[in-house]
Design a protein around this motif. Sequence first.
Motif, PDB file in Angstrom:
ATOM      1  N   LEU A 198       0.783  -1.027  -0.045  1.00 38.31           N
ATOM      2  CA  LEU A 198      -0.123  -0.036   0.018  1.00 38.31           C
ATOM      3  C   LEU A 198       0.815   1.416  -0.057  1.00 38.31           C
ATOM      4  O   LEU A 198       0.665   2.035  -0.733  1.00 38.31           O
ATOM      5  CB  LEU A 198      -1.016   0.063   1.118  1.00 38.31           C
ATOM      6  CG  LEU A 198      -2.019   0.931   1.396  1.00 38.31           C
ATOM      7  CD1 LEU A 198      -2.881   1.080  -0.020  1.00 38.31           C
ATOM      8  CD2 LEU A 198      -2.913   0.901   2.507  1.00 38.31           C
ATOM      9  N   GLN A 199       1.961   1.266   0.684  1.00 37.13           N
ATOM     10  CA  GLN A 199       2.843   2.399   0.871  1.00 37.13           C
ATOM     11  C   GLN A 199       3.401   2.514  -0.346  1.00 37.13           C
ATOM     12  O   GLN A 199       3.496   3.772  -0.899  1.00 37.13           O
ATOM     13  CB  GLN A 199       3.991   2.098   1.755  1.00 37.13           C
ATOM     14  CG  GLN A 199       4.701   3.400   2.283  1.00 37.13           C
ATOM     15  CD  GLN A 199       5.286   3.138   3.592  1.00 37.13           C
ATOM     16  OE1 GLN A 199       5.972   2.258   3.869  1.00 37.13           O
ATOM     17  NE2 GLN A 199       5.331   4.168   4.485  1.00 37.13           N
ATOM     18  N   TYR A 203       3.355   5.849  -2.668  1.00 41.82           N
ATOM     19  CA  TYR A 203       4.536   6.657  -3.185  1.00 41.82           C
ATOM     20  C   TYR A 203       4.498   6.916  -4.779  1.00 41.82           C
ATOM     21  O   TYR A 203       4.838   7.882  -5.465  1.00 41.82           O
ATOM     22  CB  TYR A 203       5.840   5.716  -2.875  1.00 41.82           C
ATOM     23  CG  TYR A 203       7.103   6.127  -3.370  1.00 41.82           C
ATOM     24  CD1 TYR A 203       7.815   7.294  -2.703  1.00 41.82           C
ATOM     25  CD2 TYR A 203       7.763   5.895  -4.673  1.00 41.82           C
ATOM     26  CE1 TYR A 203       8.850   7.639  -3.371  1.00 41.82           C
ATOM     27  CE2 TYR A 203       8.849   6.248  -5.056  1.00 41.82           C
ATOM     28  CZ  TYR A 203       9.518   7.405  -4.469  1.00 41.82           C
ATOM     29  OH  TYR A 203      10.672   7.846  -5.013  1.00 41.82           O
ATOM     30  N   ASP A 206       2.296   9.895  -5.544  1.00 42.25           N
ATOM     31  CA  ASP A 206       2.834  11.141  -5.540  1.00 42.25           C
ATOM     32  C   ASP A 206       3.981  11.159  -6.394  1.00 42.25           C
ATOM     33  O   ASP A 206       4.376  12.699  -6.551  1.00 42.25           O
ATOM     34  CB  ASP A 206       3.588  10.865  -3.821  1.00 42.25           C
ATOM     35  CG  ASP A 206       2.867  11.135  -2.681  1.00 42.25           C
ATOM     36  OD1 ASP A 206       1.483  11.329  -3.023  1.00 42.25           O
ATOM     37  OD2 ASP A 206       3.142  10.664  -1.651  1.00 42.25           O
TER      38      ASP A 206
ATOM     39  N   ILE B  77      11.195  11.309   1.977  1.00 42.88           N
ATOM     40  CA  ILE B  77      10.954  10.580   0.903  1.00 42.88           C
ATOM     41  C   ILE B  77       9.638   9.759   0.599  1.00 42.88           C
ATOM     42  O   ILE B  77       8.851  10.029  -0.290  1.00 42.88           O
ATOM     43  CB  ILE B  77      11.788   9.487   0.456  1.00 42.88           C
ATOM     44  CG1 ILE B  77      13.423  10.246   0.327  1.00 42.88           C
ATOM     45  CG2 ILE B  77      11.675   8.763  -0.643  1.00 42.88           C
ATOM     46  CD1 ILE B  77      13.517  10.601  -1.263  1.00 42.88           C
ATOM     47  N   LEU B  78       9.178   9.268   1.746  1.00 42.99           N
ATOM     48  CA  LEU B  78       8.019   8.432   1.627  1.00 42.99           C
ATOM     49  C   LEU B  78       6.855   9.394   2.426  1.00 42.99           C
ATOM     50  O   LEU B  78       5.833   8.651   2.476  1.00 42.99           O
ATOM     51  CB  LEU B  78       8.175   7.022   2.338  1.00 42.99           C
ATOM     52  CG  LEU B  78       9.174   6.057   1.934  1.00 42.99           C
ATOM     53  CD1 LEU B  78       9.590   4.963   2.949  1.00 42.99           C
ATOM     54  CD2 LEU B  78       8.491   5.384   0.639  1.00 42.99           C
ATOM     55  N   ARG B  79       7.262  10.309   2.798  1.00 38.80           N
ATOM     56  CA  ARG B  79       6.109  11.339   3.169  1.00 38.80           C
ATOM     57  C   ARG B  79       5.467  10.983   4.422  1.00 38.80           C
ATOM     58  O   ARG B  79       4.262  10.742   4.629  1.00 38.80           O
ATOM     59  CB  ARG B  79       4.880  11.880   2.163  1.00 38.80           C
ATOM     60  CG  ARG B  79       5.768  12.255   0.699  1.00 38.80           C
ATOM     61  CD  ARG B  79       5.225  13.490   0.616  1.00 38.80           C
ATOM     62  NE  ARG B  79       5.632  13.697  -0.896  1.00 38.80           N
ATOM     63  CZ  ARG B  79       4.986  14.493  -1.683  1.00 38.80           C
ATOM     64  NH1 ARG B  79       3.617  14.831  -1.323  1.00 38.80           N
ATOM     65  NH2 ARG B  79       5.336  14.757  -2.994  1.00 38.80           N
ATOM     66  N   GLN B  80       6.215  10.182   5.281  1.00 35.45           N
ATOM     67  CA  GLN B  80       5.706   9.734   6.763  1.00 35.45           C
ATOM     68  C   GLN B  80       5.148  10.714   7.434  1.00 35.45           C
ATOM     69  O   GLN B  80       4.460  10.382   8.281  1.00 35.45           O
ATOM     70  CB  GLN B  80       6.644   8.668   7.322  1.00 35.45           C
ATOM     71  CG  GLN B  80       7.248   7.735   6.567  1.00 35.45           C
ATOM     72  CD  GLN B  80       6.389   6.612   6.562  1.00 35.45           C
ATOM     73  OE1 GLN B  80       5.679   6.215   7.607  1.00 35.45           O
ATOM     74  NE2 GLN B  80       6.235   5.780   5.620  1.00 35.45           N
ATOM     75  N   ARG B  82       3.025  12.876   6.639  1.00 34.34           N
ATOM     76  CA  ARG B  82       1.652  12.957   6.253  1.00 34.34           C
ATOM     77  C   ARG B  82       0.864  11.866   6.167  1.00 34.34           C
ATOM     78  O   ARG B  82       1.240  10.865   5.645  1.00 34.34           O
ATOM     79  CB  ARG B  82       1.689  13.620   4.593  1.00 34.34           C
ATOM     80  CG  ARG B  82       0.625  14.462   4.017  1.00 34.34           C
ATOM     81  CD  ARG B  82       0.735  14.419   2.682  1.00 34.34           C
ATOM     82  NE  ARG B  82       0.809  13.072   2.327  1.00 34.34           N
ATOM     83  CZ  ARG B  82       1.153  12.491   0.960  1.00 34.34           C
ATOM     84  NH1 ARG B  82       1.233  13.760   0.131  1.00 34.34           N
ATOM     85  NH2 ARG B  82       1.346  11.512   0.443  1.00 34.34           N
ATOM     86  N   THR B  84      -2.086   9.538   4.893  1.00 33.93           N
ATOM     87  CA  THR B  84      -2.795   9.198   3.584  1.00 33.93           C
ATOM     88  C   THR B  84      -4.037   8.463   4.199  1.00 33.93           C
ATOM     89  O   THR B  84      -3.935   7.286   4.860  1.00 33.93           O
ATOM     90  CB  THR B  84      -1.961   8.435   2.586  1.00 33.93           C
ATOM     91  OG1 THR B  84      -0.814   9.417   2.484  1.00 33.93           O
ATOM     92  CG2 THR B  84      -2.847   8.258   1.522  1.00 33.93           C
ATOM     93  N   ASN B 108       1.693   6.194   8.146  1.00 37.45           N
ATOM     94  CA  ASN B 108       1.255   7.391   7.475  1.00 37.45           C
ATOM     95  C   ASN B 108       0.221   6.707   6.588  1.00 37.45           C
ATOM     96  O   ASN B 108      -0.226   7.664   5.674  1.00 37.45           O
ATOM     97  CB  ASN B 108       2.358   7.757   6.581  1.00 37.45           C
ATOM     98  CG  ASN B 108       2.974   6.760   5.614  1.00 37.45           C
ATOM     99  OD1 ASN B 108       2.480   5.695   5.695  1.00 37.45           O
ATOM    100  ND2 ASN B 108       3.311   7.205   4.304  1.00 37.45           N
ATOM    101  N   MET B 109      -0.442   5.552   6.850  1.00 39.35           N
ATOM    102  CA  MET B 109      -1.684   5.451   6.155  1.00 39.35           C
ATOM    103  C   MET B 109      -2.859   4.826   6.995  1.00 39.35           C
ATOM    104  O   MET B 109      -2.436   4.183   8.046  1.00 39.35           O
ATOM    105  CB  MET B 109      -1.256   4.168   5.057  1.00 39.35           C
ATOM    106  CG  MET B 109      -0.245   4.513   4.088  1.00 39.35           C
ATOM    107  SD  MET B 109       0.149   3.093   3.006  1.00 39.35           S
ATOM    108  CE  MET B 109       0.686   2.111   4.356  1.00 39.35           C
TER     109      MET B 109
END
Lengths: 213, 213
Positions: A198-199, A203, A206, B77-80, B82, B84, B108-109
């Motif tokens: 899912l990650q 990614y 994005d 990089i993985l926008r952890q 934020r 989702t 983050n999800m």
Amino acid sequence: MSNSKIPKATAKRLPVYYRYLRFLADSGTQRVSSTELADAVKVDSATIRRDFSYFGALGKRGYGYDVRELVDFFKRILRQDRLTSVALVGLDSMGQALLHYNFRQSNNMRISAAFDDDSKLTGTIVAGVPVYPTSEMETQLRDQQIKIAILTVPDEQAQDVADALVKAGVLGIMNFTTTRLNLPKTVRVQNVDLASELQTLVYFLDNYGDKED
Amino acid sequence: MSNSKIPKATAKRLPVYYRYLRFLADSGTQRVSSTELADAVKVDSATIRRDFSYFGALGKRGYGYDVRELVDFFKRILRQDRLTSVALVGLDSMGQALLHYNFRQSNNMRISAAFDDDSKLTGTIVAGVPVYPTSEMETQLRDQQIKIAILTVPDEQAQDVADALVKAGVLGIMNFTTTRLNLPKTVRVQNVDLASELQTLVYFLDNYGDKED
């Protein structure tokens, strides 16, 4: 030619081809082109033709492939004629969902034994599958000659349980835990990491505008 | 350098690296060599060094990588930083297992809305997640600006539901059904086919003596 010469990337696509071909056969379709197949299974047609050529399955130009022949052929390759028994260890909600799922789309694999230490579950049959206490795991695996196990125990128990599985003769583990297992090279581990999948999807959305691979 | 220049094979490994690095950081480890990383995540060390080099993260010879720096780096990089929000459509046993799972390994999800037409479930909260009737799907997805959905409906409903998701603005679908979805190229689909993964494991055990890829 021996199956062991087939590239592993090709081997991974075989179940996908087989499932779609069976669908075509069931719906009465008699022939299929590599382009139609490519569109349906989302693998490019040059790759499909190359994959099939490893098995000597050659389509005829302007005709394509005979669906029934291919189905019979893949059935042999994938040993669909023989039932493989699989064990499931750990009955959290994911484990229970997999019991109900029981790989019903496929006709050659079946979870035939489950293991957990929850006394509400042991000694009962869940979704058609007997649940044994883990103390009986080694005996049951040997008695039933089970060589493949699905691991859905808590992460911190994963390595110990995997060691016990290997000791009982298991050669392949589908690992739903996030623990990276350390096992002998003779044991094959397939990691299923849903959070990472899912990650990865997040990614890609994005960072990439399209869905090519 | 822009993230969009990173090879997609590299991108797929990032969540795996990140998870292990976070584990190291949590356990107080300060530095790690590419060899140690390789052993833990089962990716060869040359690939790891190449992957990291795309991000300009260069280990020092004889020292390795600074764990904290790498974690901070991957977090960006993985926008952890934020969250989702993800929708889940279809509450069969697998859907319910995913609700309980709720990707708790990742921070983050989060599944923030579920959809189903079972009147015993709609209007209730399951595992912390509100369950809406599918008639409210489009409105809810738009209101909550959800762009990613997990599809666990029966196979024969998959295409229709996916079309509705796309109409509501969804750009990424994690597809647990065996239906191969036909969607616009702007939508990314990640197929999760557990039966095929298990079948591949069976096939490998039948045909290969070792577990190399």
